[in-house]
Motif scaffolding. Structure first.
Motif, PDB file in Angstrom:
ATOM      1  N   LEU A  31      72.871  52.514 -21.204  1.00  0.00           N
ATOM      2  CA  LEU A  31      73.542  53.886 -21.049  1.00  0.00           C
ATOM      3  C   LEU A  31      73.960  54.118 -22.452  1.00  0.00           C
ATOM      4  O   LEU A  31      74.175  55.485 -22.862  1.00  0.00           O
ATOM      5  N   PHE A  32      75.143  53.332 -23.235  1.00  0.00           N
ATOM      6  CA  PHE A  32      75.773  54.128 -24.287  1.00  0.00           C
ATOM      7  C   PHE A  32      75.318  54.298 -25.624  1.00  0.00           C
ATOM      8  O   PHE A  32      75.250  55.451 -26.145  1.00  0.00           O
ATOM      9  N   GLN A  38      71.650  55.466 -25.470  1.00  0.00           N
ATOM     10  CA  GLN A  38      71.710  57.042 -24.906  1.00  0.00           C
ATOM     11  C   GLN A  38      72.234  58.034 -25.134  1.00  0.00           C
ATOM     12  O   GLN A  38      72.167  59.015 -25.572  1.00  0.00           O
ATOM     13  N   LEU A  39      73.591  57.820 -24.912  1.00  0.00           N
ATOM     14  CA  LEU A  39      74.317  58.765 -24.918  1.00  0.00           C
ATOM     15  C   LEU A  39      74.851  59.025 -26.063  1.00  0.00           C
ATOM     16  O   LEU A  39      75.066  60.049 -26.729  1.00  0.00           O
ATOM     17  N   PHE A  95      71.802  61.096 -27.193  1.00  0.00           N
ATOM     18  CA  PHE A  95      71.771  61.991 -26.246  1.00  0.00           C
ATOM     19  C   PHE A  95      72.473  63.636 -27.632  1.00  0.00           C
ATOM     20  O   PHE A  95      72.443  63.913 -27.545  1.00  0.00           O
ATOM     21  N   VAL A  96      73.629  62.537 -28.056  1.00  0.00           N
ATOM     22  CA  VAL A  96      75.032  63.655 -28.762  1.00  0.00           C
ATOM     23  C   VAL A  96      74.118  63.872 -29.755  1.00  0.00           C
ATOM     24  O   VAL A  96      74.506  65.164 -30.467  1.00  0.00           O
TER      25      VAL A  96
END
Length: 105
Positions: A24-25, A27-28, A31-32
Motif C-alpha cells: 500500500l505504501f 502504491q501511494l 500514485f503521487v
C-alpha cells in the motif's frame, strides 16, 4: 475473581500485515508520482530488459493503473511478490485462531 481473557496480538505485529503495508505504501508513492508527473530518471531504457518489459502491450494497454508504464511494471512485480505472502499469512493466522479456539473450549 474474573478471568481475564487474553487479547490477541496487535494487528501490526502480525507477520502478514507487513507486506500489505509495504504494498500500500508503494502504491501511494506511485500514485503521487504519477499524478504529479514525476517519473524515475532512467538513462536510455529502450534496449534494456526493463525497457522491453515496460513497453510491452500488457503494461501499456491492458494493465494500466498508472500512466507511466514503468510504474505499471513495478506494480505488477510487487503484486506478484507481496500479495501472496499477505494472503498466505492471513490464512495461516485465521486457521491458527480457529484451532486455538477449538482446543480451548
Amino acid at each position: 475473581m474474573k478471568n481475564k481473557s487474553k487479547k490477541g496480538r496487535s494487528i501490526l505485529k502480525r507477520e502478514w500485515i507487513r507486506p500489505l503495508i509495504a504494498l500500500l505504501f508503494l502504491q501511494l508513492i506511485f500514485f503521487v508520482c504519477d499524478k504529479n508527473g514525476w517519473s524515475m530518471n532512467f538513462r536510455d531504457d529502450e534496449g534494456t530488459v526493463l525497457g522491453r518489459f515496460s513497453k510491452a502491450e500488457f503494461f501499456t494497454e491492458q494493465f494500466v493503473p498508472y500512466e507511466n508504464p514503468t510504474f505499471n511494471l513495478f506494480t505488477a512485480v510487487f503484486l506478484i511478490t507481496l500479495l501472496p505472502a499477505t494472503i498466505i499469512g492471513a490464512v495461516k493466522d485465521l486457521f491458527s485462531r480457529k484451532q486455538t479456539k477449538r482446543h480451548a473450549g
